[in-house]
Design a protein around this motif. Structure first.
Motif, mmCIF file in Angstrom:
data_model
loop_
_atom_site.group_PDB
_atom_site.id
_atom_site.type_symbol
_atom_site.label_atom_id
_atom_site.label_comp_id
_atom_site.label_asym_id
_atom_site.label_seq_id
_atom_site.Cartn_x
_atom_site.Cartn_y
_atom_site.Cartn_z
ATOM 1 N N GLY A 1 1.001 -1.781 -0.006
ATOM 2 C CA GLY A 1 -0.283 -0.199 0.012
ATOM 3 C C GLY A 1 1.109 1.314 0.504
ATOM 4 O O GLY A 1 1.772 0.874 -0.728
ATOM 5 N N GLN A 2 -0.329 2.080 0.621
ATOM 6 C CA GLN A 2 1.501 3.312 1.040
ATOM 7 C C GLN A 2 2.663 3.444 0.948
ATOM 8 O O GLN A 2 3.270 4.704 0.724
ATOM 9 C CB GLN A 2 0.724 4.434 1.598
ATOM 10 N N MET A 3 2.730 2.875 2.089
ATOM 11 C CA MET A 3 4.110 2.439 2.550
ATOM 12 C C MET A 3 5.730 1.830 1.583
ATOM 13 O O MET A 3 6.164 2.376 0.885
ATOM 14 C CB MET A 3 4.279 1.629 3.799
ATOM 15 N N LEU A 4 4.580 0.953 0.683
ATOM 16 C CA LEU A 4 5.062 0.492 -1.027
ATOM 17 C C LEU A 4 5.353 1.663 -1.694
ATOM 18 O O LEU A 4 6.433 1.559 -2.233
ATOM 19 C CB LEU A 4 4.499 -0.793 -1.081
ATOM 20 N N GLU A 5 4.400 2.041 -1.759
ATOM 21 C CA GLU A 5 4.421 3.515 -2.419
ATOM 22 C C GLU A 5 5.945 4.631 -2.242
ATOM 23 O O GLU A 5 6.427 4.940 -3.372
ATOM 24 C CB GLU A 5 3.378 4.293 -3.234
ATOM 25 N N GLU A 6 6.108 4.512 -1.215
ATOM 26 C CA GLU A 6 6.745 5.602 -0.251
ATOM 27 C C GLU A 6 8.471 4.896 -0.914
ATOM 28 O O GLU A 6 9.151 5.254 -1.765
ATOM 29 C CB GLU A 6 6.788 5.467 1.230
ATOM 30 N N GLY A 7 8.161 3.312 -0.300
ATOM 31 C CA GLY A 7 9.292 2.843 -0.970
ATOM 32 C C GLY A 7 9.740 3.161 -2.245
ATOM 33 O O GLY A 7 10.867 2.988 -2.545
ATOM 34 N N LYS A 8 9.265 2.957 -2.954
ATOM 35 C CA LYS A 8 9.690 1.999 -4.075
ATOM 36 C C LYS A 8 9.501 4.139 -4.836
ATOM 37 O O LYS A 8 10.919 3.833 -5.238
ATOM 38 C CB LYS A 8 8.380 2.489 -5.326
ATOM 39 N N ALA A 9 9.271 5.020 -4.530
ATOM 40 C CA ALA A 9 9.316 6.684 -4.969
ATOM 41 C C ALA A 9 10.788 6.732 -4.053
ATOM 42 O O ALA A 9 11.476 6.660 -4.744
ATOM 43 C CB ALA A 9 9.040 7.764 -4.655
ATOM 44 N N VAL A 10 11.442 6.434 -2.968
ATOM 45 C CA VAL A 10 12.620 6.424 -2.706
ATOM 46 C C VAL A 10 13.778 5.826 -3.526
ATOM 47 O O VAL A 10 15.056 6.298 -3.520
ATOM 48 C CB VAL A 10 12.667 5.816 -0.788
ATOM 49 N N ASN A 11 13.501 4.867 -3.585
ATOM 50 C CA ASN A 11 14.523 3.860 -4.427
ATOM 51 C C ASN A 11 14.426 4.373 -5.349
ATOM 52 O O ASN A 11 16.017 4.136 -6.245
ATOM 53 C CB ASN A 11 14.131 1.888 -4.040
ATOM 54 N N LEU A 12 13.272 4.827 -6.448
ATOM 55 C CA LEU A 12 13.632 5.191 -7.537
ATOM 56 C C LEU A 12 15.086 6.424 -7.712
ATOM 57 O O LEU A 12 15.980 5.913 -8.537
ATOM 58 C CB LEU A 12 12.600 5.817 -7.869
ATOM 59 N N SER A 13 14.337 7.742 -6.790
ATOM 60 C CA SER A 13 15.025 8.450 -6.555
ATOM 61 C C SER A 13 16.683 8.509 -6.467
ATOM 62 O O SER A 13 17.594 8.911 -7.432
ATOM 63 C CB SER A 13 14.770 9.876 -5.644
ATOM 64 N N LEU A 14 16.994 7.423 -5.158
ATOM 65 C CA LEU A 14 18.138 6.908 -4.905
ATOM 66 C C LEU A 14 19.393 6.357 -6.239
ATOM 67 O O LEU A 14 20.098 6.438 -6.297
ATOM 68 C CB LEU A 14 18.164 5.975 -3.943
ATOM 69 N N THR A 15 18.788 5.165 -6.447
ATOM 70 C CA THR A 15 18.800 5.329 -7.581
ATOM 71 C C THR A 15 19.438 5.822 -9.338
ATOM 72 O O THR A 15 20.369 6.059 -9.563
ATOM 73 C CB THR A 15 18.161 3.523 -8.552
ATOM 74 N N THR A 16 18.820 6.914 -9.338
ATOM 75 C CA THR A 16 18.729 7.797 -10.663
ATOM 76 C C THR A 16 19.149 8.699 -9.468
ATOM 77 O O THR A 16 21.278 9.484 -10.537
ATOM 78 C CB THR A 16 17.487 8.490 -10.646
ATOM 79 N N LEU A 17 19.854 9.006 -8.581
ATOM 80 C CA LEU A 17 21.258 9.417 -7.825
ATOM 81 C C LEU A 17 22.282 9.040 -7.985
ATOM 82 O O LEU A 17 23.517 9.657 -8.757
ATOM 83 C CB LEU A 17 20.676 10.578 -6.883
ATOM 84 N N GLY A 18 21.952 7.981 -7.935
ATOM 85 C CA GLY A 18 23.497 6.956 -8.253
ATOM 86 C C GLY A 18 23.619 6.940 -9.783
ATOM 87 O O GLY A 18 25.092 7.351 -9.872
ATOM 88 N N ASN A 19 22.852 6.414 -10.572
ATOM 89 C CA ASN A 19 23.252 6.368 -11.686
ATOM 90 C C ASN A 19 23.375 7.922 -12.266
ATOM 91 O O ASN A 19 24.684 8.038 -13.139
ATOM 92 C CB ASN A 19 22.134 6.448 -12.595
ATOM 93 N N THR A 20 23.074 9.223 -12.239
ATOM 94 C CA THR A 20 23.516 10.856 -12.002
ATOM 95 C C THR A 20 25.497 10.484 -11.637
ATOM 96 O O THR A 20 26.265 11.521 -12.305
ATOM 97 C CB THR A 20 22.827 11.314 -11.488
ATOM 98 N N ILE A 21 25.404 10.964 -10.784
ATOM 99 C CA ILE A 21 26.609 10.397 -10.085
ATOM 100 C C ILE A 21 27.733 9.895 -10.919
ATOM 101 O O ILE A 21 28.716 9.848 -11.412
ATOM 102 C CB ILE A 21 26.699 9.970 -8.352
ATOM 103 N N LYS A 22 27.573 8.569 -11.203
ATOM 104 C CA LYS A 22 28.347 7.717 -12.327
ATOM 105 C C LYS A 22 28.729 7.860 -13.819
ATOM 106 O O LYS A 22 29.310 8.118 -13.531
ATOM 107 C CB LYS A 22 27.031 6.002 -11.802
ATOM 108 N N ALA A 23 27.681 8.049 -13.891
ATOM 109 C CA ALA A 23 27.814 9.385 -15.020
ATOM 110 C C ALA A 23 28.486 10.869 -15.268
ATOM 111 O O ALA A 23 29.185 10.904 -16.132
ATOM 112 C CB ALA A 23 25.942 9.803 -16.162
ATOM 113 N N LEU A 24 28.357 11.068 -14.266
ATOM 114 C CA LEU A 24 29.174 12.288 -13.948
ATOM 115 C C LEU A 24 30.954 12.014 -13.865
ATOM 116 O O LEU A 24 31.797 12.388 -13.821
ATOM 117 C CB LEU A 24 28.683 13.381 -13.070
#
Length: 827
Positions: free
Chosen positions: A163-186
């Motif tokens: 439910g809501q906790m899953l949606e929160e977890g998915k959003a957090v994981n998405l942004s952290l993964t994107t941040l990691g990919n961005t730093i890797k690209a830089l």
């Protein structure tokens, strides 16, 4: 935090900014006039939705604040508050208010803390007026500091969130993964980072492409934290490799440069539109849709450009006196909004009784104090006609929720309003109740407080095991959970601890759903049930949902998913109510969690396959049971053996094609053929509730062996009649090889028929129970009218629209119920 009262990294960084400003003011450049402005902005990224933590929550847009691309590159939130600050104490006040807003948010929607990223932005703008070759010039230097508090990632499979906790977890994981990919690209030559995949990286884009990136890694020497420590160090090592070319944000002619940037942006958008038009002319339908979207975006961008130009022009012309007035007006507005609550620690200055917020996150606990500083203090939801002194707008808060009365002799007394949800020390109260120091108070669904009465500490509760002797959130929640367990009758209480925990969680979430329905004025009621999976024998929690159009049984995962949408609707409703707008429920089932047009499992009917052991025919008339064990009707099916060549009988006694065998062992390691026939389904109906079946568009499906994951379900056609008597006339031939597993299944197993359908509109109609009717021979009344051939009818024979006679009962067809007029009685 630092040692010896030095403060932590954030306070010391902010103080250093003001030192730089004060040094510049103390040592001005001769002939120049310089203005300094420092602003703070605190935003939260929750489920990829941007919220302003310096703004009153009732003013937040339901879908969050939009992002806009800046003229200089990067993204910003133009509608969030940029609070001007004269010294560090004003920054600290804004940070405290932001933490208070986070605490209130956790109260309003959920008892657990929200997992979100928080960005503290501090912007320093220095504007200098100077003379160059006899001409007046203006130079603006802008520096921005982003302090980012990242939420932790989560293993949703291990945590078992939904439910809501899953949606929160998915959003957090998405942004952290994107941040990691961005730093890797830089850090990878030739690779281009994609900042647009998450709101977090979009907001940090400017800092990561024209600034310095510093990471402070918190690690542990404990061996049990080895993996987390190594992961953090590897991430920090990657940060060190980021190479950014930094250029000062200096503007010499603000107005001319601003106009040029706006024209450049307008030209880029026009070029994109021209390209899409060329693609449209070539017959690309996707280009046409994209063109429409770009045109809409263009008008919005131009509006924002004009507003931005006006704002910046007015700021450039602003005098020091006007800037001071603007700062004073802002502070006055903020103080008014937070007038009834004290923010930040310590609370020792309060000498009157007060409520201190309790929070799961210790950093947010007791950051808000609500003083009871009048003889009578009213508490409730926003009410323009009669505003309460203490205003709470969370779930389960009524307009006149409760009243606090304080007298130095009688003490502090709380009187709950009619139907108000108030708990003291885990027990619900319905009458005036004396409050003592350190009592735990729950208001509505999620507001938890510790009652503090200065000077009466000895008369209150004490908690020696706690360092400060005061109760915390865990104690208050444990008391409330124990109270919710009393709602479960002894016969329904599960023995399994995990299931009992899940049932308690279900009680809380179901209560939240019921409170939302009450606020939205929707006739919907939810209650948890425990059912046993007929295959795995495991007990599961489901939710019984009584909605306006019918009764449903939702699996737990479906309910928690819909609860997320209910909360979203409630937020939109609250925003509309707080801002004097009209709220409308969406009329499409995809956007309305209270509309369910999906297929539901009506029930299951079992037949045993032992008849195939001797290859003999066996007709079945079996009970259809719902998930909760309620009889929904009866299903007529038949299992008919086929000849060795697949032909249908009957056969002569000497016919070699006859499939009959005396000993079931004779079918081992051989192919057998049989036919499944699904004749009809007769629903149980209740005339008092309307006499109509609860389901429509019904179909039946089955598998020979449900444990075979590769086998596909066989299905009948959908029945569109919505009648009590559903005829399928389904026939399907099967040919199976009887190995050891199939032989055991035939001799001991069963064939399960699942009936699926959509919930029909079951609004009751009035029936005259005293009406007397004349029934032909062979007819009898049992919940409905059953003909001699077994068909079920709403109306007795002989009435208009149902022209049945005693001699031709087979011609009767189900029709829409008609009022039953009195008929002459037999003499």
């Amino acid at each position: 935090s630092g040692k010896n009262g030095e403060g932590g990294i954030i306070p010391r960084t902010c103080q250093e900014i003001f030192k730089v400003r004060d040094k510049a003011i103390a040592n001005p450049v001769p002939g120049n006039s310089t203005a300094h402005e420092i602003t703070t902005e605190v935003i939260e990224i929750y489920c990829e939705q941007i919220n302003d933590l310096l703004l009153e929550r009732s003013k937040w847009p339901p879908k969050g604040f939009p992002l806009r691309m800046e003229r200089t590159g990067g993204f910003c939130c133009p509608d969030t508050i940029k609070a001007p600050c004269n010294d560090y104490s004003m920054i600290q006040k804004n940070f405290d208010r932001a933490d208070g807003n986070r605490s209130i948010g956790a109260h309003q929607l959920n008892q657990t803390s929200s997992r979100a990223h928080t960005i503290f932005k501090i912007q320093y703008t220095k504007t200098t007026l100077f003379q160059e070759k006899g001409e007046a010039k203006r130079q603006t230097v802008v520096a921005q500091l982003n302090l980012v508090d990242l939420a932790g990632s989560e293993r949703t499979d291990i945590a078992g969130t939904s439910g809501q906790m899953l949606e929160e977890g998915k959003a957090v994981n998405l942004s952290l993964t994107t941040l990691g990919n961005t730093i890797k690209a830089l850090t990878t030559p030739g690779e281009r980072p994609n900042f647009r995949e998450s709101k977090l990286t979009m907001l940090l884009m400017k800092s990561m492409t024209n600034g310095k990136v510093i990471m402070i890694a918190a690690i542990s020497p404990a061996s049990i934290c080895y993996n987390e420590t190594m992961s953090t160090l590897r991430f920090a090592e990657r940060i060190k490799l980021v190479k950014i070319k930094v250029a000062k944000n200096i503007t010499t002619d603000s107005v001319a440069e601003l106009t040029k940037q706006m024209n450049d942006m307008r030209q880029r958008m026009q070029n994109e539109i021209d390209e899409l038009r060329r693609a449209k002319d070539k017959g690309d339908p996707a280009a046409l849709e994209e063109l429409k979207r770009i045109m809409d975006d263009r008008s919005e961008e131009e509006r924002l450009m004009r507003e931005g130009l006006q704002t910046e022009l007015s700021r450039l012309k602003e005098t020091a006196e006007e800037r001071a007035k603007r700062l004073e007006a802002f502070q006055k507005q903020q103080d008014t909004e937070w007038s009834r609550v004290r923010v930040g620690r310590p609370k020792s200055a309060l000498k009157v009784p007060h409520l201190l917020n309790l929070h799961e996150d210790a950093r947010l606990a007791e950051t808000l104090a609500y003083p009871i500083d009048k003889p009578v203090v009213t508490c409730g939801r926003t009410n323009p006609e009669k505003p309460p002194i203490l205003e709470f707008n969370g779930l389960g808060i009524n307009k006149n929720h409760c009243v606090f009365e304080y007298d130095t002799k009688k003490g502090l007394v709380i009187t709950p309003g009619k139907g108000a949800r108030c708990f003291v020390n885990g027990k619900k109260i319905t009458a005036p109740t004396q409050l003592k120091h350190n009592n735990r108070l729950w208001l509505g669904n999620n507001y938890a407080f510790r009652v503090a009465i200065p000077g009466k500490e000895k008369d209150g509760d004490t908690f020696p095991k706690k360092p400060d002797g005061n109760p915390d959130y865990l104690i208050a929640e444990t008391e409330l959970t124990a109270a919710s367990e009393t709602q479960i009758s002894p016969g329904e209480a599960p023995n399994d601890a995990h299931l009992r925990h899940k049932l308690n969680e279900a009680l809380r979430k179901v209560e939240q759903a019921n409170l939302i329905a009450a606020d939205l004025d929707i006739n919907a009621t939810f209650s948890p049930k425990i059912i046993r999976n007929r295959e795995t024998k495991e007990d599961n929690v489901v939710v019984h949902a009584e909605l306006p159009q019918g009764v449903y049984t939702w699996p737990w995962e479906m309910f928690t998913t819909r609860l997320v949408d209910m909360v979203s609707l409630w937020q939109s409703w609250q925003y509309a109510m707080a801002n004097g707008q009209t709220f409308q429920m969406p009329d499409k089932s995809a956007a309305n969690p209270y509309l369910d047009d999906s297929y539901q499992l009506v029930g299951e009917a079992d037949v045993y396959l032992a008849c195939l052991g001797n290859m003999i025919e066996n007709p079945f008339d079996v009970t259809l049971l719902s998930m909760t064990g309620v009889q929904e009707g009866r299903l007529k099916v038949d299992i008919i053996p086929l000849g060795r060549d697949g032909s249908e009988g009957p056969w002569d006694d000497e016919d070699d094609n006859d499939p009959f065998v005396d000993n079931p062992e004779e079918i081992r390691n051989k192919y057998i053929q049989f036919q499944i026939q699904i004749d009809r389904l007769q629903f149980d109906v209740d005339l008092k509730s309307g006499g109509k079946p609860r389901f429509k568009d019904v179909f039946v499906r089955y598998k020979i062996n449900r444990e075979d994951l590769d086998e596909q379900y066989k299905e009948t056609k959908r029945d569109a009649s919505s009648g009590v008597d559903v005829k399928f006339n389904y026939k399907q031939n099967h040919k199976v090889f009887v190995d050891s597993e199939m032989f055991n299944h035939i001799m001991k197993g069963r064939l399960t028929f699942q009936v699926w359908g959509k919930v029909a509109d079951t609004k009751p109609y009035k029936v005259n129970p005293t009406a007397l009717v004349m029934l032909p021979p062979g007819w009898k009344k049992q919940m409905a009218y059953i003909a001699p051939d077994g068909s079920i009818h709403w109306d007795p024979p002989g009435l208009e629209g149902n022209a049945a006679t005693a001699s031709s009962p087979g011609n009767v067809t189900p029709v829409k119920p008609n009022p039953i007029p009195p008929l002459p009685t037999k003499t």
